[in-house]
Every structure is written in C-alpha cells, then in structure tokens.
Design a protein around this motif. Structure first.
Motif, mmCIF file in Angstrom:
data_model
loop_
_atom_site.group_PDB
_atom_site.id
_atom_site.type_symbol
_atom_site.label_atom_id
_atom_site.label_comp_id
_atom_site.label_asym_id
_atom_site.label_seq_id
_atom_site.Cartn_x
_atom_site.Cartn_y
_atom_site.Cartn_z
ATOM 1 N N CYS A 152 4.798 -0.116 5.756
ATOM 2 C CA CYS A 152 5.424 0.334 4.504
ATOM 3 C C CYS A 152 6.326 1.529 4.767
ATOM 4 O O CYS A 152 7.406 1.645 4.180
ATOM 5 N N CYS A 189 0.803 -1.233 0.000
ATOM 6 C CA CYS A 189 0.000 0.000 0.000
ATOM 7 C C CYS A 189 0.833 1.279 0.000
ATOM 8 O O CYS A 189 0.358 2.333 -0.405
ATOM 9 N N ASN A 190 2.091 1.180 0.464
ATOM 10 C CA ASN A 190 2.991 2.346 0.515
ATOM 11 C C ASN A 190 2.561 3.419 1.524
ATOM 12 O O ASN A 190 3.216 4.448 1.635
ATOM 13 N N THR A 191 1.450 3.208 2.216
ATOM 14 C CA THR A 191 0.962 4.264 3.112
ATOM 15 C C THR A 191 0.857 3.815 4.570
ATOM 16 O O THR A 191 0.789 4.654 5.457
ATOM 17 N N CYS A 192 0.827 2.503 4.849
ATOM 18 C CA CYS A 192 0.655 2.045 6.233
ATOM 19 C C CYS A 192 1.961 2.237 7.013
ATOM 20 O O CYS A 192 3.017 2.461 6.425
ATOM 21 N N CYS A 226 3.732 -5.706 4.517
ATOM 22 C CA CYS A 226 2.552 -4.830 4.488
ATOM 23 C C CYS A 226 1.275 -5.658 4.661
ATOM 24 O O CYS A 226 1.048 -6.614 3.917
ATOM 25 N N ASN A 245 -1.593 -4.808 3.915
ATOM 26 C CA ASN A 245 -2.530 -4.520 2.809
ATOM 27 C C ASN A 245 -1.985 -4.988 1.462
ATOM 28 O O ASN A 245 -2.470 -4.560 0.423
HETATM 29 ZN ZN LIG Z 1 1.503 -1.046 3.579
#
Ligand SMILES: [Zn+2]
Ligand SMILES: [Zn+2]
Length: 350
Positions: free
Chosen positions: A104, A98-101, A112, A114
């Motif tokens: 990440c 997700c690059n946002t959690c 991740c 997600n």
């Molecule tokens: Zn993530």
C-alpha cells in the motif's frame, strides 16, 4: 428517510457447481460503524467472477455476491461526515485495503495482501442496503446514468488499469491486441485503449466482430484464423504487436496471445484460467527478446475517476442489458452460456 429493518437480498448459502441464488426478503439491514456509510443501492452489475464465487470456484466468506454497485448514501456511522448523505457512490471489488503494508505504501494498493473484496470477504452488492468504509466508496457524477456506471466499476476499471500498465512500455500509435475483445470487459477495453492513443486489434469469435468494430477496433481477427500472420501484417513492419492484453480466462487465449508480441513486447494478464495453468513463455525468449509479463488487478481510484471522465465525455460507453432483481437466476444462466450482450445489470427493488 426511514430506514427499514429488513431488506431484499440475493444470496447463496452453499456455493457449489449447481448452486442458484435465493432471494430473501427478510435479511437484516446492516448498520454503518465508525467511518462507514450506508448506501441504498440502485443498480448492480453481475460479473463473471460472481458466477465463479456462486459455483464455489473460489473460497468466499460471505453469502451475498456482487461488486459493481451504484447507489446513494442515506446514513453515516459515528464520527463520519454528514456531507456524504445524498451523494451517489460506487462500490467495487476492492472494498478496502490496509493502507499500512509495504505494498500500500508504494501506492499499489490494488495488490494489498490485506485487502477485503466485496462479495468475497464482505457482503456484496446483491442487496438493497450496503455498508462501506466512507473513504473506499467512489464518488459518481450525477451526469451519468447509474445503470451505465455499474459495469464501469469492475469491467471498465479492470480494463483501464490493465491498459494503463502499458504507459511504461508502449507509446501512442502502438499496436495492442486484446484477446477476448468482444465481451463485457473487452468491448470497454477497445474504447479505453483507443482513447489512450493505441491501435487496437480485437481477437474473439466471429459473432463478436460487430461489437468490436463498433467499439473502435482498428482490426478484428477471428481466433481460428492464423492470428500470428495477420497481426504481423497489420503492424506493418512484420514484427507483431507491442502488447497483448489477455482479457478472458481461457488457456487457449494465453497460448495464442504470447505468439503475437514483438521483441520487447508485453503480455498483460487479466483473465484467470484454472490455477495450475502456466503461461507458455520460455525464459530464453524473455532474455533474448526482452518480454515483459505483468498482471493487473482492477484499478485505482484515480484510474476510476479518469474513466468516469471519459464516460462523461461520451468517449466510453457500456453495452449493457438491465434486468429486474428477481430475474437474478435467469441472468446467471445467460452469463454461464455467454448469452449476455455486453454487461448484465440488475435493478435493485425500490
Ligand atoms: Zn496494504
Ligand atoms: Zn467483476
């Protein structure tokens, strides 16, 4: 290049213990969306975890397995750079994160929560045409044979990621045991570990001795021997191994593996036994002896690119057999019986 409407895929509609794959020649060719690319697959590895998915051991939400694919980009979705066209890329188990959690954000995106996995949440590489987010497809050097690269995308990367975890705990010249060293992952792990400067002790069954020693193991131990005694002899000071990487998903390998580490030693979990199995280590030993138990899931893009550099330099090479796509069920039978030498690779139809 004209892109057809229909393609050939291997799929399983109802995963169960006696399931086989069905080859369909009329499956729709997927369309790349924004930020995505369409890849014409050349080769795909057939991994043991695909077999688990086909046999229904893990819940899956796609009927097309496969997560070690190599091919060329033939189309880009809206707003996606046309520079991707013609490039050779690899599609891996980690289809996207997700690059946002918060996970990440620490850079540990292989964990991740997600993430989407190829052949699990999204259609896998057992198809002629695969869509992928452009940023998650791995660039593959033209100098490498695509069929030789496919097994590096899961098996090789998983071993690179696992051994790289030891950077924090080990030093060059340390003794590292690989449990299940002669299989598709293990034989790559021996080569990678050796390149990282470790002395690798390979443990497996006797018929795997040859491939382990050819892959560069410092020593081979048949798992039926007194491995604890042998490892203590080999490490010279009588204390045992600095780390054990358990590659196979076999409970016995974990039971035996934990007896081989020295105080301050590390156990890296890679292979997945049944979910209700627990590693037999007392917290007392973790306290008194300072053990570390770490898990490792595949590897990062940086780790993959480092691995491909080793392959380009001829320092890591996969032992593999190529099969025609139509033979997919024969290959699965061989995988179930552990009859494949090294890794199985399928050639997608032209
Ligand atoms: Zn993530
Ligand atoms: Zn895999």
């Amino acid at each position: 290049m004209t892109i057809p409407k229909a393609q050939t895929v291997a799929c399983v509609d109802n995963p169960r213990p006696d399931a086989t794959l069905e080859i369909r020649r009329d499956a729709p060719v997927p369309q790349p969306g924004a930020g995505e690319i369409l890849i014409k697959m050349e080769y795909t590895g057939f991994c043991h975890s695909d077999v688990h998915n086909i046999k229904g051991d893990l819940p899956v939400s796609t009927n097309i397995p496969g997560h070690e694919g190599v091919g060329r980009v033939i189309q880009v979705g809206p707003g996606t750079s046309s520079d991707y066209i013609g490039k050779r890329v690899g599609i891996k188990w980690l289809y996207s994160a997700c690059n946002t959690c918060p996970i990440c954000k620490t850079g540990r995106y292989t964990n991740c929560p997600n993430q989407r996995n190829c052949g699990r949440h999204v259609p896998g590489t057992f198809q002629q045409y695969v869509v992928s987010p452009a940023e998650w497809a791995s660039p593959i050097p033209e100098t490498l044979k695509p069929e030789a690269v496919a097994p590096l995308l899961c098996a090789g990367l998983t071993m690179y990621g696992a051994l790289k975890k030891l950077d924090k705990f080990c030093q060059k010249g340390n003794w590292i045991v690989l449990m299940g060293a002669g299989g598709g992952l293990g034989h790559l792990g021996i080569q990678i570990g050796k390149e990282m400067g470790y002395n690798i002790i390979a443990i497996d069954s006797e018929p795997k001795r040859d491939i382990c020693m050819k892959s560069g193991a410092a020593a081979f131990i048949d798992f039926r021997e007194d491995a604890e005694k042998r490892v203590k002899e080999l490490t010279g000071d009588g204390f045992g191994a600095h780390a054990v990487v358990v590659v196979v998903g076999v409970e016995r390998a974990y039971d035996q593996g934990v007896t081989l580490i020295r105080p301050t030693g590390t156990v890296v979990c890679v292979g997945l036994p049944r979910i209700d199995y627990h590693i037999p280590i007392s917290p007392l030993f973790c306290v008194d002896r300072g053990y570390q138990i770490v898990g490792s899931a595949v590897g990062t893009e940086d780790e993959l690119q480092a691995l491909l550099k080793l392959a380009e330099a001829g320092k890591v090479s996969t032992h593999y057999e190529v099969f025609d796509f139509d033979k997919v069920n024969d290959v699965m039978e061989k995988l179930v019986k552990y009859e494949i030498n090294g890794k199985a690779v399928l050639r997608l139809p032209e």
